[in-house]
Design an enzyme around this catalytic site. Structure first.
Site, PDB file in Angstrom:
ATOM      1  N   CYS A 183       5.758 -36.030  34.884  1.00 36.98           N
ATOM      2  CA  CYS A 183       6.018 -36.806  33.710  1.00 36.98           C
ATOM      3  C   CYS A 183       5.822 -38.341  33.952  1.00 36.98           C
ATOM      4  O   CYS A 183       5.538 -38.769  34.817  1.00 36.98           O
ATOM      5  CB  CYS A 183       7.538 -36.698  33.169  1.00 36.98           C
ATOM      6  SG  CYS A 183       7.921 -34.720  33.168  1.00 36.98           S
TER       7      CYS A 183
ATOM      8  N   ASP B  33      14.947 -28.015  36.609  1.00 39.29           N
ATOM      9  CA  ASP B  33      15.393 -28.601  37.825  1.00 39.29           C
ATOM     10  C   ASP B  33      16.107 -29.812  37.402  1.00 39.29           C
ATOM     11  O   ASP B  33      16.727 -30.630  37.965  1.00 39.29           O
ATOM     12  CB  ASP B  33      14.252 -28.964  38.812  1.00 39.29           C
ATOM     13  CG  ASP B  33      12.941 -29.727  38.102  1.00 39.29           C
ATOM     14  OD1 ASP B  33      12.811 -29.812  36.839  1.00 39.29           O
ATOM     15  OD2 ASP B  33      12.253 -30.194  38.939  1.00 39.29           O
TER      16      ASP B  33
ATOM     17  N   ILE C  54     -15.461 -29.907  44.480  1.00 42.23           N
ATOM     18  CA  ILE C  54     -16.641 -30.804  43.886  1.00 42.23           C
ATOM     19  C   ILE C  54     -17.768 -30.867  44.721  1.00 42.23           C
ATOM     20  O   ILE C  54     -17.337 -31.265  46.008  1.00 42.23           O
ATOM     21  CB  ILE C  54     -16.451 -32.195  42.877  1.00 42.23           C
ATOM     22  CG1 ILE C  54     -15.800 -32.886  43.957  1.00 42.23           C
ATOM     23  CG2 ILE C  54     -15.651 -31.888  41.845  1.00 42.23           C
ATOM     24  CD1 ILE C  54     -15.614 -34.290  43.431  1.00 42.23           C
TER      25      ILE C  54
ATOM     26  N   SER D  22      -2.555 -29.824  47.353  1.00 48.72           N
ATOM     27  CA  SER D  22      -3.446 -30.544  48.355  1.00 48.72           C
ATOM     28  C   SER D  22      -3.181 -30.596  49.742  1.00 48.72           C
ATOM     29  O   SER D  22      -2.134 -30.482  49.946  1.00 48.72           O
ATOM     30  CB  SER D  22      -3.738 -31.982  47.831  1.00 48.72           C
ATOM     31  OG  SER D  22      -2.724 -32.776  48.336  1.00 48.72           O
TER      32      SER D  22
END
Length: 626
Positions: A2, A102, A299, A372
């Protein structure tokens, strides 16, 4: 994932301005927004929500604790919130939770255990602001490694904070000037490290710290609840004594636990797959843990020198993931350039920001969360430069510093300095230790200190790291990168580009247990000759054949040095670097800027500072002057 914002004792229209701050970061949270303003009007909190866990309105923010004493806005994820929830219930701190979020667990833990103990218990990424209605204080906190951003400072006579620096820029009466003292650091590193920002009076909260602010006086009190330096020192003082095979088993166990926690969400989850050791390890373990096919994304580029998509496709096929690839053209990449200033809100010049944005954009079309492989190079000795620095220091350390320093000065003030090889050797000869060699490696061209008119500079994490803090050169350099390059470049790049398309990114290797275990590994488990990440490779080779991975790494880069000579980008660049424009701004030296550009266009000498200057100029034109 957020965005948060806040204003204390704002003298204007508080509600309108907190809304403006929310609007500026709508990309960080497109699903919902919330505002809290205290009865006396002195505290305003804003929140933009990207719904990940508990998608209902029960997880909305600002969130009020059960007692009503605390109001919180927070950006991030607490991966072990279920464990903390159970603990709070068992200890009677909470009789019943209103939501499955959470957020509620975090605010109740902070209220019950206190901020420091609660933060120490949490495993996750976050930027937090908690208003204590009784003590009239705001406490800001940031995660251990700095995955989530949090800016704060004085704006128009008020105290303000936000996840996005641009949120502070839109506040009525904003008149903070450019902090020209950070420009030497920026033109050296390509980014502005914490605690500094591009503006005077505005700072980044350091990773692993929390700060309490008195609402009335704005007096601040800063505390460190976790330190990367101390984690490194502890690890190197308590070296793992098992075999390398045992180290690989332990690392796999810790990574599996981290990945399992980070795959939990009420929205679709996937992963970036670049075909390197790090992302391939993460995707391998994800696929092993997942009940179905993991969604993986990469990509590619038509230029084979920069394309790893073919390798990623082979790895995905071997692992059995649901793989999506997108080949981007020069035109696709160049189209991103105009968006960069607003995306980062301050000068930021790691050109891999462009492909990172494009892979995030493509990934967001399929999932809301992506894992990642970042931090593998820094935690497991992956960069080849570490071995080079080790060799250089091995040759230098036999000569005392009091001898090397005068010789360095002599070389740098002699005609020899006109030859690159002697200038580089002369510069490195003056280093006190391997960490300083690491710092000086990309400072051997003296012209970088002439770009900004303000020649002053400020101390920062590389200049403040004690000499011989760790005894082993590779670990010294790894620590330097985990203190500076990783949080202030890599994590900034990933957060801002992903958030620009409302994608949450998670980094399993930054789990506290993984990080602390990595620091305990001896060098021989990390590097063999010029090959790094040995123990990480040991984990990966259980899932992907060694021969599929043993190839030169191409990285996640673009040929910016070639593109800037092509008509479209050259015209854009020359417009930003116009000598009269640079002179009128009064910040950069127009003659130096012109020389750097002409060396490139007329003589073929490309300096990375060209991109740094262009990103500064674009930010100045599109953000600062607006």
């Amino acid at each position: 994932m957020c965005g948060i914002a806040g204003l204390l004792k704002f003298k204007g229209d508080t509600k309108r301005n907190i809304r403006k701050m929310n609007e500026r970061m709508v990309h960080r949270g497109p699903d919902d927004e919330g505002i809290y303003i205290s009865e006396d009007g002195k505290v305003a909190l804003g929140h933009r929500r990207l719904s990940i866990v508990d998608l209902s309105k029960m997880g909305a923010q600002p969130f009020v604790s059960g007692s009503g004493k605390s109001i919180m806005v927070y950006n991030g994820e607490i991966y072990n919130h279920q464990e903390i929830r159970d603990k709070l219930l068992k200890e009677g701190a909470v009789t019943k939770f209103r939501s499955t979020s959470d957020t509620e667990v975090l605010i109740e833990a902070i209220e019950y255990y206190g901020i420091e103990k609660a933060l120490t218990m949490c495993k996750g990424m976050f930027g937090i602001a908690v208003y204590d209605t009784e003590k009239k204080t705001i406490t800001l906190a940031r995660d251990r490694v700095g995955e989530k951003p949090l800016y704060y400072g004085t704006v128009a006579g008020s105290f303000a904070f936000a996840s996005d620096l641009g949120c502070l820029r839109v506040v009525d009466g904003f008149d903070n000037k450019i902090n020209t003292q950070v420009l030497t650091i920026y033109f050296t590193e390509g980014y502005i490290p914490a605690p500094y920002s591009i503006y005077e009076g505005i700072y980044k909260l350091e990773a692993g710290t929390y700060m309490t602010v008195d609402v009335e006086t704005f007096k601040t009190d800063v505390h460190t609840y976790w330190s990367m330096k101390e984690a490194a020192r502890r690890g190197q003082s308590n070296i793992f004594t098992g075999s390398r095979q045992e180290a690989a088993l332990e690392l796999e166990r810790l990574l599996r636990a981290s990945i399992k926690d980070q795959m939990v969400a009420d929205v679709p989850v996937g992963a970036f797959l670049s075909a390197g050791i790090d992302s391939s390890t993460i995707v391998s373990l994800m696929q092993d843990l997942a009940p179905g096919k993991v969604k993986s994304f990469t990509i590619g580029m038509d230029d084979p020198a920069y394309n790893e998509a073919t390798y990623a496709k082979e790895i995905a096929a071997h692992l059995g993931t649901e793989h999506t690839e997108l080949y981007i053209s020069d035109k696709d990449a160049k189209a991103v350039v105009p968006k960069l200033a607003t995306m980062f809100s301050e000068p930021f010049a790691d050109s891999s920001q462009i492909p990172t944005y494009l892979v995030s954009k493509m990934t967001r079309e399929h999932v809301t969360v992506s894992l990642s492989g970042d931090a593998g190079d820094e935690l497991f000795c992956g960069y080849t430069s570490y071995g080079s620095i080790d060799r250089i220091w091995g040759k230098m350390k036999g000569f005392p510093y009091f001898i090397r320093k005068p010789v360095s000065s002599l070389v740098l003030h002699s005609p020899l300095v006109n030859k690159d090889i002697y200038r580089i050797k002369g510069t490195l000869l003056g280093a006190k230790g391997p960490c300083e060699i690491h710092k000086l490696e990309h400072e051997t061209d003296p012209i970088i200190y002439s770009i900004a008119l303000d020649k002053r500079t400020l101390p920062y994490k590389l200049t403040e790291l004690p000499e011989d803090f760790l005894t082993e050169p590779n670990h010294e350099c790894m620590l330097a990168d985990m203190l500076l390059y990783h949080p202030d470049d890599i994590l900034v790049k990933v957060d801002r580009t992903a958030m620009a398309v409302s994608l949450e990114t998670r980094v399993p290797m930054l789990d506290k247990d993984v990080v602390e275990f990595a620091w305990s590994l001896p060098l021989e488990y990390l590097r063999e000759g010029s090959v790094g990440k040995m123990v990480l490779r040991d984990v990966l080779y259980k899932y992907v054949p060694r021969e599929m991975m043993e190839r030169p790494k191409k990285g996640f880069a673009i040929p910016i040095d070639k593109w800037l000579l092509e008509p479209e980008l050259r015209e854009w660049a020359e417009g930003l670097l116009d000598k009269d424009k640079v002179r009128s701004q009064g910040i950069l030296d127009p003659d130096v800027v012109e020389k750097i550009w002409r060396d490139y266009t007329d003589r073929g000498i490309y300096r990375i500072q060209i991109w740094y200057i262009l990103m500064f100029q674009q930010w100045y034109e599109e953000e600062y002057r607006q």
